[in-house]
Scaffold this motif. Structure first.
Motif, PDB file in Angstrom:
ATOM      1  N   LEU A 266       0.777  -1.306  -0.123  1.00 23.78           N
ATOM      2  CA  LEU A 266       0.087  -0.083  -0.041  1.00 23.78           C
ATOM      3  C   LEU A 266       0.889   1.332   0.010  1.00 23.78           C
ATOM      4  O   LEU A 266       0.382   2.415  -0.517  1.00 23.78           O
ATOM      5  CB  LEU A 266      -0.854  -0.058   1.258  1.00 23.78           C
ATOM      6  N   PHE A 267       1.917   1.216   0.363  1.00 28.61           N
ATOM      7  CA  PHE A 267       3.121   2.337   0.567  1.00 28.61           C
ATOM      8  C   PHE A 267       3.110   3.050  -0.818  1.00 28.61           C
ATOM      9  O   PHE A 267       2.941   4.447  -0.775  1.00 28.61           O
ATOM     10  CB  PHE A 267       4.268   2.068   1.176  1.00 28.61           C
ATOM     11  N   PRO A 268       3.409   2.423  -1.898  1.00 28.41           N
ATOM     12  CA  PRO A 268       3.826   3.200  -3.171  1.00 28.41           C
ATOM     13  C   PRO A 268       2.102   3.956  -3.467  1.00 28.41           C
ATOM     14  O   PRO A 268       2.154   4.803  -3.995  1.00 28.41           O
ATOM     15  CB  PRO A 268       4.080   2.232  -4.401  1.00 28.41           C
ATOM     16  N   ARG A 269       1.119   3.276  -3.355  1.00 30.69           N
ATOM     17  CA  ARG A 269      -0.331   3.845  -3.655  1.00 30.69           C
ATOM     18  C   ARG A 269      -0.307   5.002  -2.988  1.00 30.69           C
ATOM     19  O   ARG A 269      -0.950   5.813  -3.361  1.00 30.69           O
ATOM     20  CB  ARG A 269      -1.320   2.778  -3.465  1.00 30.69           C
ATOM     21  N   LEU A 270      -0.024   5.169  -1.465  1.00 35.26           N
ATOM     22  CA  LEU A 270      -0.263   6.232  -0.678  1.00 35.26           C
ATOM     23  C   LEU A 270       0.787   7.407  -1.396  1.00 35.26           C
ATOM     24  O   LEU A 270       0.149   8.485  -1.524  1.00 35.26           O
ATOM     25  CB  LEU A 270       0.110   6.093   0.598  1.00 35.26           C
ATOM     26  N   LEU A 271       1.753   7.080  -1.858  1.00 28.97           N
ATOM     27  CA  LEU A 271       2.667   7.979  -2.424  1.00 28.97           C
ATOM     28  C   LEU A 271       2.128   8.624  -3.768  1.00 28.97           C
ATOM     29  O   LEU A 271       2.344   9.911  -3.835  1.00 28.97           O
ATOM     30  CB  LEU A 271       4.120   7.449  -2.421  1.00 28.97           C
ATOM     31  N   ASN A 272       1.621   7.751  -4.520  1.00 28.58           N
ATOM     32  CA  ASN A 272       0.764   8.204  -5.820  1.00 28.58           C
ATOM     33  C   ASN A 272      -0.344   9.187  -5.262  1.00 28.58           C
ATOM     34  O   ASN A 272      -0.775  10.113  -6.087  1.00 28.58           O
ATOM     35  CB  ASN A 272       0.440   7.124  -6.781  1.00 28.58           C
ATOM     36  N   TYR A 273      -1.153   8.682  -4.368  1.00 35.98           N
ATOM     37  CA  TYR A 273      -2.263   9.571  -4.001  1.00 35.98           C
ATOM     38  C   TYR A 273      -1.746  11.030  -3.660  1.00 35.98           C
ATOM     39  O   TYR A 273      -2.618  11.698  -4.297  1.00 35.98           O
ATOM     40  CB  TYR A 273      -3.055   8.740  -2.887  1.00 35.98           C
ATOM     41  N   TYR A 274      -0.910  11.164  -2.816  1.00 38.69           N
ATOM     42  CA  TYR A 274      -0.565  12.481  -2.535  1.00 38.69           C
ATOM     43  C   TYR A 274       0.123  13.145  -3.708  1.00 38.69           C
ATOM     44  O   TYR A 274      -0.072  14.520  -3.671  1.00 38.69           O
ATOM     45  CB  TYR A 274       0.551  12.455  -1.410  1.00 38.69           C
ATOM     46  N   ARG A 275       1.017  12.498  -4.502  1.00 37.13           N
ATOM     47  CA  ARG A 275       1.463  13.333  -5.709  1.00 37.13           C
ATOM     48  C   ARG A 275       0.631  13.736  -6.731  1.00 37.13           C
ATOM     49  O   ARG A 275       0.564  14.696  -7.200  1.00 37.13           O
ATOM     50  CB  ARG A 275       2.359  12.328  -6.384  1.00 37.13           C
ATOM     51  N   LEU A 276      -0.512  12.717  -7.009  1.00 39.80           N
ATOM     52  CA  LEU A 276      -1.686  13.098  -7.851  1.00 39.80           C
ATOM     53  C   LEU A 276      -2.502  14.319  -7.437  1.00 39.80           C
ATOM     54  O   LEU A 276      -3.147  15.209  -7.927  1.00 39.80           O
ATOM     55  CB  LEU A 276      -2.527  11.917  -8.209  1.00 39.80           C
ATOM     56  N   ASN A 277      -2.928  14.332  -6.101  1.00 36.78           N
ATOM     57  CA  ASN A 277      -3.648  15.444  -5.453  1.00 36.78           C
ATOM     58  C   ASN A 277      -3.033  16.880  -4.969  1.00 36.78           C
ATOM     59  O   ASN A 277      -3.407  17.598  -4.636  1.00 36.78           O
ATOM     60  CB  ASN A 277      -4.267  14.890  -4.275  1.00 36.78           C
ATOM     61  N   GLY A 278      -1.455  16.657  -5.475  1.00 34.22           N
ATOM     62  CA  GLY A 278      -0.859  18.065  -5.050  1.00 34.22           C
ATOM     63  C   GLY A 278      -0.690  18.164  -3.660  1.00 34.22           C
ATOM     64  O   GLY A 278      -0.097  19.502  -3.273  1.00 34.22           O
ATOM     65  N   GLN A 279      -0.941  17.439  -2.904  1.00 35.86           N
ATOM     66  CA  GLN A 279      -0.350  17.726  -1.481  1.00 35.86           C
ATOM     67  C   GLN A 279       0.842  16.829  -1.180  1.00 35.86           C
ATOM     68  O   GLN A 279       1.251  15.918  -1.759  1.00 35.86           O
ATOM     69  CB  GLN A 279      -1.444  16.613  -0.532  1.00 35.86           C
ATOM     70  N   GLN A 280       1.551  17.674  -0.190  1.00 35.04           N
ATOM     71  CA  GLN A 280       2.901  17.341   0.162  1.00 35.04           C
ATOM     72  C   GLN A 280       2.820  16.379   1.537  1.00 35.04           C
ATOM     73  O   GLN A 280       2.020  17.160   2.247  1.00 35.04           O
ATOM     74  CB  GLN A 280       3.802  18.245  -0.063  1.00 35.04           C
ATOM     75  N   VAL A 281       3.320  15.748   1.829  1.00 32.48           N
ATOM     76  CA  VAL A 281       3.567  14.960   2.947  1.00 32.48           C
ATOM     77  C   VAL A 281       4.168  15.771   3.897  1.00 32.48           C
ATOM     78  O   VAL A 281       5.366  16.222   3.554  1.00 32.48           O
ATOM     79  CB  VAL A 281       4.238  13.646   3.004  1.00 32.48           C
ATOM     80  N   GLN A 282       3.589  16.659   5.042  1.00 35.19           N
ATOM     81  CA  GLN A 282       4.465  17.318   5.916  1.00 35.19           C
ATOM     82  C   GLN A 282       5.650  16.479   6.706  1.00 35.19           C
ATOM     83  O   GLN A 282       5.389  15.485   7.165  1.00 35.19           O
ATOM     84  CB  GLN A 282       3.604  17.973   6.523  1.00 35.19           C
ATOM     85  N   SER A 283       6.713  17.217   6.697  1.00 33.36           N
ATOM     86  CA  SER A 283       7.764  16.551   7.436  1.00 33.36           C
ATOM     87  C   SER A 283       8.143  17.534   8.411  1.00 33.36           C
ATOM     88  O   SER A 283       7.963  18.847   8.328  1.00 33.36           O
ATOM     89  CB  SER A 283       8.923  16.249   6.540  1.00 33.36           C
ATOM     90  N   CYS A 284       8.688  17.009   9.386  1.00 34.24           N
ATOM     91  CA  CYS A 284       8.974  17.700  10.545  1.00 34.24           C
ATOM     92  C   CYS A 284      10.478  18.017  10.568  1.00 34.24           C
ATOM     93  O   CYS A 284      11.358  17.127  10.265  1.00 34.24           O
ATOM     94  CB  CYS A 284       8.720  17.008  11.818  1.00 34.24           C
ATOM     95  N   LYS A 285      10.584  19.086  10.456  1.00 29.83           N
ATOM     96  CA  LYS A 285      12.374  19.649  10.486  1.00 29.83           C
ATOM     97  C   LYS A 285      12.711  20.184  11.705  1.00 29.83           C
ATOM     98  O   LYS A 285      12.053  20.848  12.499  1.00 29.83           O
ATOM     99  CB  LYS A 285      12.389  20.645   9.537  1.00 29.83           C
ATOM    100  N   PHE A 286      14.052  19.555  12.205  1.00 31.55           N
ATOM    101  CA  PHE A 286      14.548  19.826  13.333  1.00 31.55           C
ATOM    102  C   PHE A 286      15.559  21.146  13.409  1.00 31.55           C
ATOM    103  O   PHE A 286      16.239  21.072  12.309  1.00 31.55           O
ATOM    104  CB  PHE A 286      15.326  18.893  14.169  1.00 31.55           C
ATOM    105  N   THR A 287      15.291  22.069  14.150  1.00 27.92           N
ATOM    106  CA  THR A 287      16.103  23.084  14.075  1.00 27.92           C
ATOM    107  C   THR A 287      17.126  23.084  15.358  1.00 27.92           C
ATOM    108  O   THR A 287      16.500  23.169  16.350  1.00 27.92           O
ATOM    109  CB  THR A 287      15.270  24.652  13.925  1.00 27.92           C
ATOM    110  N   GLY A 288      18.091  23.254  15.116  1.00 30.32           N
ATOM    111  CA  GLY A 288      19.068  23.306  16.143  1.00 30.32           C
ATOM    112  C   GLY A 288      19.224  24.314  17.070  1.00 30.32           C
ATOM    113  O   GLY A 288      18.568  25.481  16.603  1.00 30.32           O
TER     114      GLY A 288
END
Length: 146
Positions: A123-145
């Motif tokens: 299911l993982f590749p399908r989830l990535l395709n879903y977000y790519r097709l809908n123009g949504q990006q997966v929010q990532s958490c960035k650590f600021t030192g």
């Protein structure tokens, strides 16, 4: 001493140790001290625990091998009893059974984990395709030192 060597040989191990099970083997000196501790306390009521132990140690050292023999026999009997109870409590069948139960439980847990991961992985590749097709990006958490 309050008892002579002939009387000690007739005594049962249970008279010296009223606990049902103990964690270690009692030594010949321990049997001697259990038998004579009350006698020493009556002889010297003002003596501290350390002083009583010192007197018991001196009396033990002054005994001949013949006088120590009954206590050594009791210690040997206690060692045999301890080893028998240890073997009975944690015997080969009982210990092996516990080990088999633990191994089977761990094996089943790992098998379930592997099965669950195998179901989700396709299911993982399908989830990535879903977000790519809908123009949504997966929010990532960035650590600021700091």
């Amino acid at each position: 001493m309050n008892k002579d060597s002939a009387q000690v040989t007739d005594l049962d191990r249970s008279e010296f140790d009223d606990r049902k099970e103990h964690k270690s083997v009692l030594t010949a000196y321990k049997f001697f001290s259990q038998e004579n501790q009350d006698y020493i306390r009556k002889e010297a009521p003002e003596a501290s625990i350390e002083e009583v132990d010192k007197i018991l140690g001196q009396k033990w050292d002054s005994l001949t091998e013949g006088e120590k023999k009954p206590y050594i026999k009791l210690a040997d009997s206690d060692k045999t009893h301890y080893n028998t109870s240890l073997t009975k409590g944690l015997g080969a069948e009982n210990g092996t059974s516990k080990t088999k139960n633990i191994v089977s439980t761990v094996f089943i847990a790992l098998l379930i984990d592997l099965f669950a991961f195998t179901l989700i992985l396709p299911l993982f590749p399908r989830l990535l395709n879903y977000y790519r097709l809908n123009g949504q990006q997966v929010q990532s958490c960035k650590f600021t030192g700091a």
